[in-house]
Scaffold this active site. Structure first.
Site, PDB file in Angstrom:
ATOM      1  N   ASN A 178     -29.089  -7.761 -25.051  1.00 36.87           N
ATOM      2  CA  ASN A 178     -29.155  -6.302 -25.159  1.00 36.87           C
ATOM      3  C   ASN A 178     -29.260  -5.881 -26.615  1.00 36.87           C
ATOM      4  O   ASN A 178     -28.454  -6.325 -27.445  1.00 36.87           O
ATOM      5  CB  ASN A 178     -27.898  -5.664 -24.550  1.00 36.87           C
ATOM      6  CG  ASN A 178     -27.858  -4.162 -24.754  1.00 36.87           C
ATOM      7  OD1 ASN A 178     -28.558  -3.413 -24.081  1.00 36.87           O
ATOM      8  ND2 ASN A 178     -27.049  -3.694 -25.708  1.00 36.87           N
ATOM      9  N   GLU A 179     -30.280  -5.070 -26.932  1.00 38.20           N
ATOM     10  CA  GLU A 179     -30.422  -4.442 -28.258  1.00 38.20           C
ATOM     11  C   GLU A 179     -30.128  -5.411 -29.402  1.00 38.20           C
ATOM     12  O   GLU A 179     -29.367  -5.090 -30.332  1.00 38.20           O
ATOM     13  CB  GLU A 179     -29.533  -3.200 -28.338  1.00 38.20           C
ATOM     14  CG  GLU A 179     -29.979  -2.104 -27.378  1.00 38.20           C
ATOM     15  CD  GLU A 179     -29.210  -0.801 -27.535  1.00 38.20           C
ATOM     16  OE1 GLU A 179     -28.254  -0.733 -28.348  1.00 38.20           O
ATOM     17  OE2 GLU A 179     -29.568   0.177 -26.834  1.00 38.20           O
ATOM     18  N   TYR A 250     -32.763   7.826 -26.137  1.00 40.02           N
ATOM     19  CA  TYR A 250     -31.863   8.912 -25.765  1.00 40.02           C
ATOM     20  C   TYR A 250     -32.273  10.163 -26.539  1.00 40.02           C
ATOM     21  O   TYR A 250     -32.768  10.083 -27.665  1.00 40.02           O
ATOM     22  CB  TYR A 250     -30.417   8.561 -26.096  1.00 40.02           C
ATOM     23  CG  TYR A 250     -29.878   7.396 -25.297  1.00 40.02           C
ATOM     24  CD1 TYR A 250     -29.418   7.571 -23.992  1.00 40.02           C
ATOM     25  CD2 TYR A 250     -29.826   6.113 -25.838  1.00 40.02           C
ATOM     26  CE1 TYR A 250     -28.919   6.511 -23.254  1.00 40.02           C
ATOM     27  CE2 TYR A 250     -29.332   5.044 -25.112  1.00 40.02           C
ATOM     28  CZ  TYR A 250     -28.880   5.247 -23.820  1.00 40.02           C
ATOM     29  OH  TYR A 250     -28.397   4.192 -23.087  1.00 40.02           O
ATOM     30  N   GLU A 298     -32.845   1.725 -20.520  1.00 39.31           N
ATOM     31  CA  GLU A 298     -31.855   2.728 -20.937  1.00 39.31           C
ATOM     32  C   GLU A 298     -32.603   3.978 -21.351  1.00 39.31           C
ATOM     33  O   GLU A 298     -33.417   3.935 -22.278  1.00 39.31           O
ATOM     34  CB  GLU A 298     -30.978   2.235 -22.107  1.00 39.31           C
ATOM     35  CG  GLU A 298     -29.952   1.188 -21.736  1.00 39.31           C
ATOM     36  CD  GLU A 298     -28.974   0.902 -22.884  1.00 39.31           C
ATOM     37  OE1 GLU A 298     -28.655   1.848 -23.651  1.00 39.31           O
ATOM     38  OE2 GLU A 298     -28.546  -0.255 -23.008  1.00 39.31           O
TER      39      GLU A 298
END
Length: 515
Positions: A178-179, A250, A298
């Protein structure tokens, strides 16, 4: 017509001869991370009046099913890069308590892999599992895969059976970390380091289960200084052994600039198109016969600046209240626009996960020992998941623009259309204008004879209105009148700052059609 507000006009054409692609149901995914109250007092709360024998909140499960989630990514997120998966299996009373450095919390491990898999079966969703490539590596990923998917006769598969799950879990979709480009990530790596690790992990996992589908980490967001170069380097190493590259994004409203916020999908679409271009560049350079698709695993509205201003909790606590944003009408309209962006790129985006599912920047709120309810952003997702079926049709809206500080002039109308196997057409449309309604004309002659099923709108005179435990339905989609189909034309009014769902049915169809 809204009194005192002069509408402006936009048009689009719907023609089944111009499809973008088939909609993969995994486009309507979500995300459960061991972060704040997403798991504990979210999906899992033994002792709650609505909890079942396994501790799963039935009220939350009902809302998850209503939301229409297809796949759920687990257990992180930043959490996964310090997570030992073995801590969350076996008898709960023997599981260790650990510090979680990602979210400065205490992890009890009362909810682990077995509980998650049982919950996915209850919720009717597909699991999407992430492996720890931050503090761990190839061996641990293979151990987890063997535990989850191998039938029997080995240490890890027999241990799963001993833990009460004789049949394999059969997890098909896996995230390789992840990331990993983020300095905040435990075990953060350079692109070359991560690309090599991801490739070797993928090769090893495929020897255990050749059927798995694997997601390589792309950039954490398009503003990363290594964006583009990161994807290219990682794929140079791993192109032929992975199936997807991930995207995360986001968005939030900044003071004094709601217009740019309403245009957030401009950034999302640019992000998608840039990553597609990078993937296809590496495909050309490596002369590969395969095509890499995108996993936008995400995405959401997240008021990140509030979290950054607060910093981590002062104490190490179990399931602290973190990132519990409360959403309003404008947030819901932006979420609807982001869903439109994903649908418009369904030819390359085949997995997407709204982050997260419960309590943490989530469409569902669940209070400890108390009620659960739908946030405003619940509704566009639920409607897109319910009606966004079949294929996406290419529509090219024309009409007025709105001026934004971040993106310049952007179309006031953001829209797409889907057509299912029964010929039902759904138009998803957002009016980004803060003040003026939008008169929409849709040219339908290529569809043949059709009728209007209904028009639902999410909007409000107060664009900052939200839902609460006391008023859980203050903001929700409502059926409106005024739309009509005549002589091959649909005419409808879209209020300012609104999410709209317009349903059309072929007149030759039969039976009851639900809006």
């Amino acid at each position: 017509m809204h009194p005192g507000r002069v509408a402006h006009h936009a048009e689009l054409t719907i023609d089944p001869a111009f499809p973008i692609g088939e909609i993969d149901r995994r486009l309507f995914g979500s995300f459960v991370e061991h972060l704040g109250r997403c798991v504990y007092t979210g999906v899992y709360e033994p002792g709650h009046p609505a909890a079942d024998a396994d501790g799963f909140r039935e009220d939350v499960l009902d809302l998850v099913r209503e939301l229409g989630v297809s796949v759920v990514r687990y257990p992180g997120g930043n959490f996964v890069s310090g997570h030992r998966w073995e801590d969350g299996v076996g008898p709960p009373e023997r599981r260790p308590r650990r510090l979680d450095p990602a979210w400065h919390s205490v992890e009890t491990n009362a909810f682990g892999l077995g509980e998650f898999m049982a919950w996915t079966r209850r919720a009717g969703v597909e699991p999407m599992m992430a492996v720890n490539l931050g503090t761990r590596g190839i061996a641990e990923a293979c151990d987890l895969l063997e535990y989850a998917n191998h039938p029997e006769g080995t240490h890890w598969s027999d241990l799963r059976a001993a833990h009460g799950a004789k049949e394999p879990y059969g997890i098909g979709l896996w995230c390789l970390g992840n990331e990993m480009d983020g300095p905040w990530q435990t075990g953060h790596k350079t692109a070359r380091e991560y690309g090599r690790l991801a490739a070797e992990t993928a090769r090893a996992m495929r020897t255990i289960d050749p059927s798995v589908r694997l997601v390589a980490c792309g950039s954490s967001h398009s503003g990363m200084p290594t964006f583009g170069a990161w994807e290219a380097t990682v794929l140079e190493e791993a192109y032929d052994v992975v199936d997807y590259v991930s995207l995360h994004a986001y968005y939030e409203e900044h003071d004094g600039d709601p217009a740019s916020f309403l245009a957030s999908a401009v950034d999302m679409e640019s992000f998608i198109e840039s990553v597609v271009a990078t993937c296809d560049h590496v495909r050309a350079v490596t002369r590969s016969a395969k095509r890499i698709d995108l996993s936008f695993d995400e995405w959401n509205v997240w008021y990140l600046s509030r979290w950054q201003g607060q910093g981590p909790p002062a104490e190490w606590a179990e399931a602290p209240r973190l990132l519990e944003d409360r959403y309003n009408v404008t947030d819901a309209v932006v979420v609807g626009s982001l869903l439109i962006a994903l649908l418009r790129h369904c030819d390359r985006v085949s997995v997407a996960c709204q982050a997260q599912l419960v309590n943490v920047i989530a469409p569902i709120v669940a209070e400890p020992g108390g009620a659960a309810w739908r946030q405003t952003i619940f509704h566009p997702f639920a409607q897109a998941a319910r009606f966004g079926r079949g294929e996406v049709l290419r529509v090219e809206p024309s009409g007025p623009v709105v001026e934004t500080a971040r993106f310049g002039e952007v179309p006031a109308l953001h829209a797409t259309a889907t057509r299912d196997e029964d010929g039902m057409v759904t138009i998803f449309a957002v009016n980004r204008d803060l003040e003026r309604p939008l008169d929409l004309t849709a040219h339908l002659r290529a569809l043949g004879e059709c009728r209007l099923v209904g028009h639902q709108v999410l909007s409000d005179a107060d664009r900052l209105a939200g839902n609460t435990a006391d008023r859980p339905d203050r903001v929700r989609p409502r059926a409106v009148t005024g739309a009509a189909v005549e002589d091959g034309l649909l005419r409808a009014e879209l209020p300012p700052v609104s999410w709209n769902v317009i349903r059309l049915a072929p007149t030759s169809g039969s039976g009851v059609v639900l809006i």
